[in-house]
Design an enzyme around this catalytic site. Structure first.
Site, PDB file in Angstrom:
ATOM      1  N   ASP A 194     -22.832  89.869  21.200  1.00 20.73           N
ATOM      2  CA  ASP A 194     -23.661  88.726  20.824  1.00 20.73           C
ATOM      3  C   ASP A 194     -24.512  89.125  19.631  1.00 20.73           C
ATOM      4  O   ASP A 194     -24.879  90.307  19.503  1.00 20.73           O
ATOM      5  CB  ASP A 194     -24.554  88.299  21.996  1.00 20.73           C
ATOM      6  CG  ASP A 194     -25.112  86.903  21.804  1.00 20.73           C
ATOM      7  OD1 ASP A 194     -24.406  85.933  22.149  1.00 20.73           O
ATOM      8  OD2 ASP A 194     -26.245  86.772  21.299  1.00 20.73           O
TER       9      ASP A 194
ATOM     10  N   ASP B 241     -16.663  81.582  24.236  1.00 20.02           N
ATOM     11  CA  ASP B 241     -17.497  80.491  24.749  1.00 20.02           C
ATOM     12  C   ASP B 241     -18.341  80.037  23.563  1.00 20.02           C
ATOM     13  O   ASP B 241     -19.451  80.493  23.361  1.00 20.02           O
ATOM     14  CB  ASP B 241     -18.358  80.989  25.908  1.00 20.02           C
ATOM     15  CG  ASP B 241     -19.201  79.888  26.521  1.00 20.02           C
ATOM     16  OD1 ASP B 241     -18.937  78.701  26.242  1.00 20.02           O
ATOM     17  OD2 ASP B 241     -20.134  80.203  27.279  1.00 20.02           O
TER      18      ASP B 241
ATOM     19  N   CYS C 160     -18.845  85.791  22.844  1.00 21.32           N
ATOM     20  CA  CYS C 160     -20.072  85.004  22.662  1.00 21.32           C
ATOM     21  C   CYS C 160     -20.860  85.096  23.961  1.00 21.32           C
ATOM     22  O   CYS C 160     -21.066  84.104  24.657  1.00 21.32           O
ATOM     23  CB  CYS C 160     -19.756  83.550  22.330  1.00 21.32           C
ATOM     24  SG  CYS C 160     -18.709  83.290  20.891  1.00 21.32           S
ATOM     25  N   ALA C 161     -21.316  86.279  24.301  1.00 20.84           N
ATOM     26  CA  ALA C 161     -21.788  86.552  25.655  1.00 20.84           C
ATOM     27  C   ALA C 161     -23.104  85.883  25.994  1.00 20.84           C
ATOM     28  O   ALA C 161     -23.356  85.568  27.157  1.00 20.84           O
ATOM     29  CB  ALA C 161     -21.902  88.060  25.862  1.00 20.84           C
TER      30      ALA C 161
ATOM     31  N   CYS D 136     -19.244  73.913  26.228  1.00 18.43           N
ATOM     32  CA  CYS D 136     -19.916  72.994  27.148  1.00 18.43           C
ATOM     33  C   CYS D 136     -20.151  71.672  26.412  1.00 18.43           C
ATOM     34  O   CYS D 136     -21.245  71.111  26.442  1.00 18.43           O
ATOM     35  CB  CYS D 136     -21.223  73.585  27.675  1.00 18.43           C
ATOM     36  SG  CYS D 136     -22.414  74.060  26.411  1.00 18.43           S
TER      37      CYS D 136
ATOM     38  N   GLY E 238     -25.137  86.312  29.388  1.00 20.02           N
ATOM     39  CA  GLY E 238     -24.137  86.981  30.192  1.00 20.02           C
ATOM     40  C   GLY E 238     -23.700  86.371  31.499  1.00 20.02           C
ATOM     41  O   GLY E 238     -23.157  87.083  32.339  1.00 20.02           O
ATOM     42  N   GLY E 239     -23.859  85.061  31.701  1.00 22.68           N
ATOM     43  CA  GLY E 239     -23.395  84.475  32.953  1.00 22.68           C
ATOM     44  C   GLY E 239     -21.914  84.686  33.195  1.00 22.68           C
ATOM     45  O   GLY E 239     -21.496  85.132  34.273  1.00 22.68           O
TER      46      GLY E 239
END
Length: 441
Positions: free
Chosen positions: A269, A317, A245-246, A370, A249-250
């Site tokens: 993605d 993520d 789940c890029a 998050c 791209g962080g």
């Protein structure tokens, strides 16, 4: 506070009220903001963000349960901006009462000065919490259940401005101390973050994008908690990592740097625009061990599925409520409801099932969100383990070492669990899950 600052911040709030454009996107598109100094842009952005984040609280204080819905968007937005300014005493010495009355009459300016007393009149504790902290009812109910007596501290922390945090890119600099020294020479003051070894907090409103360090890719803007997720992923030397789940791209770039451009990070993605942004960032960062793939929402193409079956790490993520990052995206609190929470749950379950099915023996799946909500975090992991007994949790204390994990893990040292009220970074959850190797006969 000046009339110009208030008016420009209100324009950003109008963009959200009318078109649901975030303050960041509205600022990027505004010709009126293009030539303003970095410090003034930052002040305008903070004011707009606070107005959107505090919308429910300020509108209830000013006008009761109906809020300001009857005002046209420009007046409604400016009333919200001025309410924020009054709440922080920024306008009291500048004729605030006269100014406010001209904008939002017949609303009572004096009510803003009695905000806490007015909020306390709400008898229902859930509704009182939601109005005081300017959050949706669904979040108020979950926060009170999950955090108990800490719920007020959690919600209050989500209303504070987020720090500007950098990740020192170890493909370009030796360590964060070297980056700090380079930025200091350019007039940018920083200080080390508490938990992530590559993280620096920026003091002040310096224009980071005008620095030579930015142009040569010496850093990326990335919250400390997000950096910790990459740390928990812990790819082995020359390892193979699938970032499933890029986004833009962080974490992909953090993993590429952790591998020192050896091994390979495959980033996927569904959104081509995000992957294009990642390509640009990767060139600046000097990340050369990346493979990028656009994928569908429900399945991986054959080449990505084949890579997943051989990967050492699969990072999910996951799309989530984003409650842990509301300091950065205050408008997101008004974009999620019970129906979208249910939709997100289905997406999380599908992604976990797909990754778990691909996981080879000894490899790890790292699931991260998050989110502050247990149902999106430990609840989702427990559900996965209940139907897949071949999987086991790899404790964060085992990955990072007990001393490093203790401040950022849960009480058992099993999962990454950080919150803005306790750690100063975004709220993030991450756990590493391993497929057991077959027992030897």
């Amino acid at each position: 506070m000046t009339p110009q600052r208030a008016a420009l911040a209100a324009d950003l709030v109008v963009a959200w009220l009318v078109d649901r454009r975030s303050p960041r996107d509205a600022m990027a598109a505004s010709p009126l903001l293009r030539d303003l100094p970095a410090a003034e842009l930052a002040a305008i952005g903070r004011l707009a963000v606070a107005a959107i984040a505090g919308m429910r609280r300020h509108e209830f204080v000013l006008a009761g349960p109906r809020g300001l819905a009857d005002l046209p968007p420009p007046r409604r937005a400016l009333a919200l901006v001025l309410a924020v300014a009054v709440a922080t005493d920024a306008l009291l010495a500048d004729g605030a009462e006269r100014w406010f009355a001209a904008v939002a009459a017949p609303l009572g300016f004096a009510r803003l000065l009695r905000a806490e007393a007015i909020l306390a009149e709400t008898a229902d504790p859930l509704l009182r919490f939601a109005r005081r902290h300017s959050v949706p009812d669904w979040f108020a109910a979950r926060a009170l259940a999950a955090f108990g007596e800490r719920a007020d501290a959690v919600a209050a922390a989500l209303a504070q401005p987020a720090p500007r945090t950098l990740r020192a890119n170890l493909l370009r600099v030796a360590d964060r101390a070297a980056l700090a020294a380079e930025l200091a020479a350019a007039g940018v003051a920083t200080r080390p973050a508490r938990h992530a070894p590559t993280a620096l907090h920026v003091d002040g409103d310096a224009d980071l994008f005008a620095t030579a360090a930015y142009r040569r890719g010496a850093f990326e803007q990335q919250d400390e908690a997000s950096q910790l997720v990459a740390l928990v992923t812990a790819p082995p030397p020359r390892g193979k990592v699938l970032d499933a789940c890029a986004g833009s791209g962080g974490k992909t770039l953090a993993l590429a740097a952790a591998l020192g451009n050896r091994g390979v990070v495959t980033a996927v993605d569904p959104h081509a625009g995000r992957l294009q942004a990642l390509r640009v960032r990767a060139r600046r960062a000097g990340a050369t061990n990346l493979a990028l793939h656009e994928v569908g929402e429900t399945a991986w193409p054959a080449d990505v599925a084949a890579f997943a079956a051989t990967a050492d790490r699969i990072l999910i993520d996951a799309p989530c409520s984003g409650t842990g990052s509301w300091r950065r995206r205050p408008e997101a609190r008004w974009s999620v409801d019970e129906a979208s929470l249910a939709q997100l749950a289905r997406a999380q379950e599908s992604l976990l099932d797909r990754a778990a099915a691909a996981l080879r023996p000894g490899a790890r799946l790292v699931y991260a969100t998050c989110s502050l909500l247990p149902e999106e975090n430990v609840g989702r992991v427990r559900a996965l383990l209940a139907v897949r007994p071949e999987l086991e949790v790899v404790r964060v204390a085992e990955i990072l070492g007990a001393a490093s994990a203790a401040p950022i893990a849960d009480a058992d040292g099993a999962v990454l669990s950080v919150r803005p009220d306790l750690h100063g970074c975004d709220g993030f959850f991450a756990t590493a899950i391993r497929r057991r190797r077959p027992a030897r006969g």
